[in-house]
Write a protein that holds these residues in place. Sequence first.
Motif, PDB file in Angstrom:
ATOM      1  N   SER A 193       0.830  -1.211   0.000  1.00 55.99           N
ATOM      2  CA  SER A 193       0.000   0.000   0.000  1.00 55.99           C
ATOM      3  C   SER A 193       0.860   1.255   0.000  1.00 55.99           C
ATOM      4  CB  SER A 193      -0.960   0.000   1.180  1.00 55.99           C
ATOM      5  OG  SER A 193      -0.240   0.027   2.396  1.00 55.99           O
ATOM      6  N   SER A 194       1.990   1.227   0.722  1.00 53.81           N
ATOM      7  CA  SER A 194       2.867   2.406   0.721  1.00 53.81           C
ATOM      8  C   SER A 194       3.519   2.588  -0.644  1.00 53.81           C
ATOM      9  CB  SER A 194       3.920   2.291   1.819  1.00 53.81           C
ATOM     10  OG  SER A 194       4.767   1.190   1.577  1.00 53.81           O
ATOM     11  N   ILE A 195       3.820   1.485  -1.332  1.00 52.82           N
ATOM     12  CA  ILE A 195       4.397   1.589  -2.680  1.00 52.82           C
ATOM     13  C   ILE A 195       3.371   2.179  -3.637  1.00 52.82           C
ATOM     14  CG2 ILE A 195       5.207   0.232  -4.656  1.00 52.82           C
ATOM     15  CD1 ILE A 195       6.582  -1.633  -2.649  1.00 52.82           C
ATOM     16  N   ILE A 196       2.132   1.748  -3.526  1.00 50.28           N
ATOM     17  CA  ILE A 196       1.071   2.265  -4.413  1.00 50.28           C
ATOM     18  C   ILE A 196       0.845   3.755  -4.158  1.00 50.28           C
ATOM     19  CG2 ILE A 196      -1.404   2.144  -4.908  1.00 50.28           C
ATOM     20  CD1 ILE A 196      -1.196  -0.884  -4.450  1.00 50.28           C
ATOM     21  N   VAL A 197       0.774   4.148  -2.890  1.00 53.15           N
ATOM     22  CA  VAL A 197       0.566   5.569  -2.550  1.00 53.15           C
ATOM     23  C   VAL A 197       1.755   6.399  -3.023  1.00 53.15           C
ATOM     24  CG1 VAL A 197       0.366   7.183  -0.616  1.00 53.15           C
ATOM     25  CG2 VAL A 197      -0.996   5.110  -0.642  1.00 53.15           C
ATOM     26  N   GLY A 198       2.970   5.914  -2.820  1.00 52.79           N
ATOM     27  CA  GLY A 198       4.156   6.623  -3.284  1.00 52.79           C
ATOM     28  C   GLY A 198       4.164   6.786  -4.788  1.00 52.79           C
ATOM     29  N   GLY A 199       3.756   5.727  -5.503  1.00 55.22           N
ATOM     30  CA  GLY A 199       3.688   5.805  -6.969  1.00 55.22           C
ATOM     31  C   GLY A 199       2.670   6.830  -7.434  1.00 55.22           C
ATOM     32  N   LEU A 200       1.508   6.873  -6.761  1.00 59.88           N
ATOM     33  CA  LEU A 200       0.482   7.865  -7.118  1.00 59.88           C
ATOM     34  C   LEU A 200       0.977   9.292  -6.875  1.00 59.88           C
ATOM     35  CD1 LEU A 200      -2.800   6.177  -5.828  1.00 59.88           C
ATOM     36  CD2 LEU A 200      -2.103   6.572  -8.192  1.00 59.88           C
ATOM     37  N   ILE A 201       1.696   9.480  -5.791  1.00 66.55           N
ATOM     38  CA  ILE A 201       2.227  10.823  -5.494  1.00 66.55           C
ATOM     39  C   ILE A 201       3.242  11.228  -6.564  1.00 66.55           C
ATOM     40  CG2 ILE A 201       3.647  12.127  -3.863  1.00 66.55           C
ATOM     41  CD1 ILE A 201       2.206  10.609  -1.614  1.00 66.55           C
ATOM     42  N   GLY A 203       2.613  14.863 -13.353  1.00 68.67           N
ATOM     43  CA  GLY A 203       1.503  15.468 -14.085  1.00 68.67           C
ATOM     44  C   GLY A 203       1.431  16.975 -13.867  1.00 68.67           C
ATOM     45  N   ILE A 204       1.693  17.406 -12.643  1.00 66.22           N
ATOM     46  CA  ILE A 204       1.679  18.857 -12.356  1.00 66.22           C
ATOM     47  C   ILE A 204       2.791  19.545 -13.147  1.00 66.22           C
ATOM     48  CG2 ILE A 204       2.136  20.563 -10.555  1.00 66.22           C
ATOM     49  CD1 ILE A 204       0.596  18.749  -8.619  1.00 66.22           C
ATOM     50  N   PHE A 205       4.007  18.977 -13.127  1.00 64.93           N
ATOM     51  CA  PHE A 205       5.108  19.583 -13.877  1.00 64.93           C
ATOM     52  C   PHE A 205       4.832  19.596 -15.378  1.00 64.93           C
ATOM     53  CE2 PHE A 205       7.994  18.624 -10.150  1.00 64.93           C
ATOM     54  CZ  PHE A 205       8.191  19.953  -9.827  1.00 64.93           C
ATOM     55  N   ASN A 206       4.227  18.533 -15.881  1.00 65.29           N
ATOM     56  CA  ASN A 206       3.887  18.469 -17.313  1.00 65.29           C
ATOM     57  C   ASN A 206       2.844  19.532 -17.652  1.00 65.29           C
ATOM     58  OD1 ASN A 206       3.778  17.587 -19.949  1.00 65.29           O
ATOM     59  ND2 ASN A 206       2.247  16.028 -19.512  1.00 65.29           N
ATOM     60  N   SER A 207       1.855  19.703 -16.790  1.00 65.16           N
ATOM     61  CA  SER A 207       0.813  20.697 -17.036  1.00 65.16           C
ATOM     62  C   SER A 207       1.373  22.112 -16.983  1.00 65.16           C
ATOM     63  CB  SER A 207      -0.307  20.525 -16.013  1.00 65.16           C
ATOM     64  OG  SER A 207      -1.287  21.501 -16.174  1.00 65.16           O
ATOM     65  N   ILE A 208       2.273  22.362 -16.038  1.00 62.64           N
ATOM     66  CA  ILE A 208       2.877  23.696 -15.920  1.00 62.64           C
ATOM     67  C   ILE A 208       3.736  23.988 -17.148  1.00 62.64           C
ATOM     68  CG2 ILE A 208       4.567  25.057 -14.618  1.00 62.64           C
ATOM     69  CD1 ILE A 208       3.518  23.760 -12.075  1.00 62.64           C
ATOM     70  N   SER A 209       4.495  23.015 -17.589  1.00 59.92           N
ATOM     71  CA  SER A 209       5.401  23.266 -18.716  1.00 59.92           C
ATOM     72  C   SER A 209       4.651  23.387 -20.047  1.00 59.92           C
ATOM     73  CB  SER A 209       6.450  22.151 -18.799  1.00 59.92           C
ATOM     74  OG  SER A 209       5.825  20.914 -19.063  1.00 59.92           O
ATOM     75  N   SER A 210       3.572  22.615 -20.228  1.00 68.16           N
ATOM     76  CA  SER A 210       2.882  22.663 -21.514  1.00 68.16           C
ATOM     77  C   SER A 210       1.933  23.854 -21.633  1.00 68.16           C
ATOM     78  CB  SER A 210       2.117  21.354 -21.761  1.00 68.16           C
ATOM     79  OG  SER A 210       1.084  21.219 -20.804  1.00 68.16           O
ATOM     80  N   ASN A 211       1.154  24.161 -20.581  1.00 69.03           N
ATOM     81  CA  ASN A 211       0.186  25.251 -20.662  1.00 69.03           C
ATOM     82  C   ASN A 211       0.006  25.878 -19.264  1.00 69.03           C
ATOM     83  OD1 ASN A 211      -1.740  27.021 -21.494  1.00 69.03           O
ATOM     84  ND2 ASN A 211      -3.187  25.469 -22.232  1.00 69.03           N
ATOM     85  N   PRO A 212       0.870  26.833 -18.887  1.00 66.93           N
ATOM     86  CA  PRO A 212       0.813  27.388 -17.520  1.00 66.93           C
ATOM     87  C   PRO A 212      -0.463  28.187 -17.228  1.00 66.93           C
ATOM     88  CG  PRO A 212       2.567  28.443 -18.786  1.00 66.93           C
ATOM     89  CD  PRO A 212       1.975  27.363 -19.640  1.00 66.93           C
ATOM     90  N   ILE A 213      -1.020  28.871 -18.231  1.00 70.73           N
ATOM     91  CA  ILE A 213      -2.237  29.659 -18.022  1.00 70.73           C
ATOM     92  C   ILE A 213      -3.407  28.733 -17.680  1.00 70.73           C
ATOM     93  CG2 ILE A 213      -3.873  31.262 -19.094  1.00 70.73           C
ATOM     94  CD1 ILE A 213      -1.261  32.604 -18.692  1.00 70.73           C
ATOM     95  N   LEU A 231       3.400  10.138  -9.685  1.00 70.61           N
ATOM     96  CA  LEU A 231       2.665  10.412 -10.926  1.00 70.61           C
ATOM     97  C   LEU A 231       1.958  11.772 -10.868  1.00 70.61           C
ATOM     98  CD1 LEU A 231       1.118   6.927 -11.800  1.00 70.61           C
ATOM     99  CD2 LEU A 231       2.934   8.158 -13.023  1.00 70.61           C
ATOM    100  N   ALA A 232       1.413  12.128  -9.709  1.00 69.76           N
ATOM    101  CA  ALA A 232       0.750  13.428  -9.566  1.00 69.76           C
ATOM    102  C   ALA A 232       1.751  14.567  -9.740  1.00 69.76           C
ATOM    103  CB  ALA A 232       0.070  13.514  -8.207  1.00 69.76           C
ATOM    104  N   ILE A 233       2.930  14.429  -9.137  1.00 66.31           N
ATOM    105  CA  ILE A 233       3.960  15.473  -9.271  1.00 66.31           C
ATOM    106  C   ILE A 233       4.400  15.597 -10.731  1.00 66.31           C
ATOM    107  CG2 ILE A 233       6.338  16.059  -8.651  1.00 66.31           C
ATOM    108  CD1 ILE A 233       5.740  14.871  -5.874  1.00 66.31           C
TER     109      ILE A 233
END
Length: 127
Positions: free
Chosen positions: A6-14, A20-30, A16-18
């Motif tokens: 469960s800790s591995i799954i939660v760590g993996g989700l975190i 995704g945030i960096f990808n979203s900021i770099s592709s379209n910050p507005i 992936l979320a980070i």
Amino acid sequence: MKNRTSSIIVGGLIILAILGIFNSISSNPINFLKGVAVFVLMSVVIYFVVRKLSNSGPQSKEQRAFLKAAKKSKKRLQQKNGVSQAKNSSHGTLTTLKKNIKTNKKPSAHLTVIEGKKSKKKNRASL
């Protein structure tokens, strides 16, 4: 073993979320900033709606009555303290000031001793 997976799954989700945030900021910050603003706005609206609905019970009425009584009590104490300070700060002769101090003092509570049956011993059966 179960906690480890469960800790591995939660760590993996975190992670992936980070990513995704960096990808979203770099592709379209507005667009990212608009999404964050909408999220914050919706969170605030939901918070106030839930707070309003939870305060409508009878418990909140008692709480409001208590707060109202506390405010009245505080106001009364402030007025009482303000009146006594005004008396002490007024300019007058020494005898009038002493007279005011004597009248404001409460008499001390007189305590009396209640005499009991102290000298009598209890009759105890010896074993």
